[in-house]
Design a protein around this motif. Structure first.
Motif, PDB file in Angstrom:
ATOM      1  N   ASN A 152       1.058  -1.240   0.276  1.00 56.86           N
ATOM      2  CA  ASN A 152       0.221  -0.046  -0.134  1.00 56.86           C
ATOM      3  C   ASN A 152       0.925   1.366   0.371  1.00 56.86           C
ATOM      4  OD1 ASN A 152      -2.240   1.487   0.692  1.00 56.86           O
ATOM      5  ND2 ASN A 152      -2.242   1.583   2.455  1.00 56.86           N
ATOM      6  N   PRO A 153       1.401   1.691  -1.434  1.00 56.75           N
ATOM      7  CA  PRO A 153       2.481   2.830  -0.710  1.00 56.75           C
ATOM      8  C   PRO A 153       1.020   3.859  -1.407  1.00 56.75           C
ATOM      9  CG  PRO A 153       2.105   1.401  -2.929  1.00 56.75           C
ATOM     10  CD  PRO A 153       1.941   0.974  -2.018  1.00 56.75           C
ATOM     11  N   MET A 154       2.311   5.458  -0.815  1.00 54.77           N
ATOM     12  CA  MET A 154       1.309   6.723   0.037  1.00 54.77           C
ATOM     13  C   MET A 154       1.738   7.879  -0.894  1.00 54.77           C
ATOM     14  SD  MET A 154      -1.809   5.709   0.475  1.00 54.77           S
ATOM     15  CE  MET A 154      -2.340   6.829   0.966  1.00 54.77           C
ATOM     16  N   ALA A 155       3.690   7.099  -1.256  1.00 57.43           N
ATOM     17  CA  ALA A 155       3.751   8.682  -1.712  1.00 57.43           C
ATOM     18  C   ALA A 155       3.657   9.447  -3.030  1.00 57.43           C
ATOM     19  CB  ALA A 155       6.104   7.476  -2.046  1.00 57.43           C
ATOM     20  N   PRO A 215      -9.241   6.432  -2.123  1.00 61.15           N
ATOM     21  CA  PRO A 215      -8.434   4.939  -2.685  1.00 61.15           C
ATOM     22  C   PRO A 215      -9.121   3.935  -3.414  1.00 61.15           C
ATOM     23  CG  PRO A 215      -9.833   6.002   0.381  1.00 61.15           C
ATOM     24  CD  PRO A 215     -10.118   6.539  -1.576  1.00 61.15           C
ATOM     25  N   PHE A 216      -7.597   3.744  -4.330  1.00 59.04           N
ATOM     26  CA  PHE A 216      -7.462   2.752  -5.106  1.00 59.04           C
ATOM     27  C   PHE A 216      -6.764   1.795  -4.342  1.00 59.04           C
ATOM     28  CE2 PHE A 216      -5.436   1.632 -10.074  1.00 59.04           C
ATOM     29  CZ  PHE A 216      -6.760   0.703 -10.574  1.00 59.04           C
ATOM     30  N   PRO A 217      -8.013   0.077  -4.570  1.00 55.64           N
ATOM     31  CA  PRO A 217      -7.087  -0.624  -3.893  1.00 55.64           C
ATOM     32  C   PRO A 217      -6.410  -1.575  -4.840  1.00 55.64           C
ATOM     33  CG  PRO A 217      -9.472  -1.014  -4.910  1.00 55.64           C
ATOM     34  CD  PRO A 217      -9.539   0.602  -5.326  1.00 55.64           C
ATOM     35  N   LEU A 218      -5.811  -1.199  -6.022  1.00 60.90           N
ATOM     36  CA  LEU A 218      -5.781  -1.599  -7.099  1.00 60.90           C
ATOM     37  C   LEU A 218      -3.839  -0.937  -7.843  1.00 60.90           C
ATOM     38  CD1 LEU A 218      -8.214  -3.539  -9.247  1.00 60.90           C
ATOM     39  CD2 LEU A 218      -7.003  -4.579  -7.638  1.00 60.90           C
ATOM     40  N   LYS A 219      -3.924  -0.581  -6.290  1.00 63.12           N
ATOM     41  CA  LYS A 219      -2.770   0.027  -7.170  1.00 63.12           C
ATOM     42  C   LYS A 219      -1.251  -0.809  -7.394  1.00 63.12           C
ATOM     43  CE  LYS A 219      -2.284   2.707  -3.374  1.00 63.12           C
ATOM     44  NZ  LYS A 219      -2.279   4.156  -2.101  1.00 63.12           N
ATOM     45  N   LYS A 254      -6.599  -7.795 -20.195  1.00 63.59           N
ATOM     46  CA  LYS A 254      -7.497  -8.231 -19.301  1.00 63.59           C
ATOM     47  C   LYS A 254      -7.449  -7.949 -18.132  1.00 63.59           C
ATOM     48  CE  LYS A 254      -9.040 -12.524 -16.389  1.00 63.59           C
ATOM     49  NZ  LYS A 254      -8.886 -14.206 -16.229  1.00 63.59           N
ATOM     50  N   LEU A 255      -5.900  -7.650 -17.505  1.00 64.42           N
ATOM     51  CA  LEU A 255      -5.542  -7.135 -16.324  1.00 64.42           C
ATOM     52  C   LEU A 255      -6.258  -5.545 -15.912  1.00 64.42           C
ATOM     53  CD1 LEU A 255      -2.448  -8.860 -16.292  1.00 64.42           C
ATOM     54  CD2 LEU A 255      -4.234  -9.559 -15.118  1.00 64.42           C
ATOM     55  N   THR A 256      -5.315  -4.696 -17.739  1.00 63.54           N
ATOM     56  CA  THR A 256      -5.814  -3.188 -17.323  1.00 63.54           C
ATOM     57  C   THR A 256      -7.416  -3.183 -17.441  1.00 63.54           C
ATOM     58  OG1 THR A 256      -3.899  -3.395 -19.324  1.00 63.54           O
ATOM     59  CG2 THR A 256      -5.399  -1.887 -19.166  1.00 63.54           C
ATOM     60  N   GLY A 257      -8.327  -4.035 -18.202  1.00 62.27           N
ATOM     61  CA  GLY A 257      -9.208  -4.055 -17.936  1.00 62.27           C
ATOM     62  C   GLY A 257      -9.864  -3.407 -16.533  1.00 62.27           C
ATOM     63  N   LYS A 258      -9.111  -4.505 -15.542  1.00 58.95           N
ATOM     64  CA  LYS A 258      -9.820  -4.968 -14.611  1.00 58.95           C
ATOM     65  C   LYS A 258      -9.373  -3.474 -14.164  1.00 58.95           C
ATOM     66  CE  LYS A 258      -8.586  -7.767 -10.170  1.00 58.95           C
ATOM     67  NZ  LYS A 258      -7.335  -8.644  -9.912  1.00 58.95           N
ATOM     68  N   LEU A 259      -7.847  -2.853 -14.113  1.00 60.15           N
ATOM     69  CA  LEU A 259      -8.264  -1.798 -13.420  1.00 60.15           C
ATOM     70  C   LEU A 259      -8.357  -0.194 -14.153  1.00 60.15           C
ATOM     71  CD1 LEU A 259      -3.942  -2.079 -13.891  1.00 60.15           C
ATOM     72  CD2 LEU A 259      -4.952  -2.807 -12.197  1.00 60.15           C
ATOM     73  N   LEU A 260      -9.230  -0.584 -14.886  1.00 60.93           N
ATOM     74  CA  LEU A 260      -9.683   0.694 -15.416  1.00 60.93           C
ATOM     75  C   LEU A 260     -11.045   0.045 -14.824  1.00 60.93           C
ATOM     76  CD1 LEU A 260      -8.881   0.627 -19.178  1.00 60.93           C
ATOM     77  CD2 LEU A 260      -8.171   1.835 -17.823  1.00 60.93           C
ATOM     78  N   ASP A 261     -11.607  -0.229 -14.970  1.00 64.64           N
ATOM     79  CA  ASP A 261     -13.015  -0.806 -14.404  1.00 64.64           C
ATOM     80  C   ASP A 261     -13.123  -0.351 -12.977  1.00 64.64           C
ATOM     81  OD1 ASP A 261     -15.460  -1.743 -14.076  1.00 64.64           O
ATOM     82  OD2 ASP A 261     -14.915  -3.397 -12.830  1.00 64.64           O
ATOM     83  N   ALA A 262     -12.126  -0.594 -11.791  1.00 65.14           N
ATOM     84  CA  ALA A 262     -11.646  -0.361 -10.310  1.00 65.14           C
ATOM     85  C   ALA A 262     -12.182   1.235 -10.278  1.00 65.14           C
ATOM     86  CB  ALA A 262     -10.821  -0.952  -9.731  1.00 65.14           C
ATOM     87  N   ALA A 263     -10.806   1.958 -11.621  1.00 67.50           N
ATOM     88  CA  ALA A 263     -10.649   3.439 -11.074  1.00 67.50           C
ATOM     89  C   ALA A 263     -12.005   4.257 -11.485  1.00 67.50           C
ATOM     90  CB  ALA A 263      -9.606   3.344 -12.133  1.00 67.50           C
TER      91      ALA A 263
END
Length: 293
Positions: A168-171, A185-189, A207-216
């Motif tokens: 869970n990086p925060m910089a 807060p982005f759960p897939l950061k 598949k992987l990028t779509g998962k990230l875009l959907d989460a955002a």
């Protein structure tokens, strides 16, 4: 002005991610982080070299570390996580005398150690500091909802990268919060975007990028902030591929965190390179900032 630090832009910084290099230089100048270009720097081997030969791969990075040492500097910084990984890995492996001897046999000038490489993200946090960064803000990013995506190698493996939290990086969150942005807060950061599989296995990246875009999109982000050229390409350039593969309609801007910082610091657009992104974030930026004023 902070103490000078050697700057390694990486090959993509002069090619596919010129906007990252340009915005990084502009932001660092604005906040007093003194970058000194490494003379005659060369490719660190990027992603593929170590899969062929660890010694040759380390030699590519060690040559650049030796150049930094020759400058009389003890620290170098790079905006690219892949370059950071290679430079730090080479330095770590060369702590073993036998391996260092093999590497130095390939170099015109041996590298004897003593140079630490950190990310520009780390340099901004540790060399300048969040409180100091906030004092440079001229146009707060208030009203802009940002999801910060670090990718899978910026902070991993933790024993090698030795900065921030590996899960869970925060910089980046903290820097952009200091710029006035509303951080969601982005759960897939730190989940992988598919990395360099964009050409041989578009299905995996989709598949992987779509998962990230959907989460955002699901958490209401206006823009995704990134710190990696390859992550930026997969999330931004390949949204069309993702949409065709999954029947989705993603259209969310993906900008480098330094570009967003540049807006807050009133750095001219020409130095930030928004025009080089596939999805231009400026309409959403302008709308969010206008609504906050």
């Amino acid at each position: 002005m902070s103490e000078a630090i050697a700057y390694y832009p990486g090959c993509s910084g002069l090619g596919t991610s010129k906007e990252y290099d340009a915005s990084t230089r502009a932001v660092c100048e604005a906040v007093g982080l003194s970058l000194v270009d490494i003379p005659d720097w060369s490719c660190c081997g990027s992603t593929p070299a170590h899969t062929k030969d660890h010694t040759l791969s380390a030699a590519l990075s060690a040559r650049n570390l030796q150049l930094v040492s020759g400058m009389g500097l003890k620290a170098a910084t790079t905006p690219c996580p892949s370059c950071l990984t290679n430079l730090r890995t080479a330095a770590h492996r060369m702590e073993k005398a036998e391996f260092a001897k093999k590497v130095n046999n390939l170099l015109d000038d041996p590298y004897d150690g003593g140079v630490e490489t950190i990310s520009v993200l780390q340099a901004l946090v540790e060399n300048i500091g969040l409180e100091a960064l906030a004092t440079y803000v001229r146009t707060p990013l208030k009203g802009l909802k940002v999801a910060c995506y670090y990718g899978c190698i910026m902070n991993r493996p933790p024993e090698l990268m030795a900065f921030d939290d590996s899960e869970n990086p925060m910089a980046m969150d903290n820097i952009l919060a200091a710029m006035g942005a509303d951080i969601v807060p982005f759960p897939l950061k730190v989940e992988c975007c598919g990395a360099s599989y964009g050409i041989p296995r578009q299905d995996i990246v989709a598949k992987l990028t779509g998962k990230l875009l959907d989460a955002a999109v699901s958490i209401g982000a206006d823009v995704i902030a990134v710190a990696c050229p390859l992550c930026q390409m997969n999330l931004d350039l390949r949204q069309g591929q993702v949409n065709r593969a999954g029947g989705t309609h993603f259209h969310i801007p993906v900008a480098y965190y330094t570009q967003l910082m540049g807006v807050a610091l009133n750095i001219p657009d020409a130095q930030l390179g928004f025009d080089k992104l596939t999805i231009d974030p400026r309409p959403i930026l302008n709308k969010a900032l206008a609504g906050a004023s």
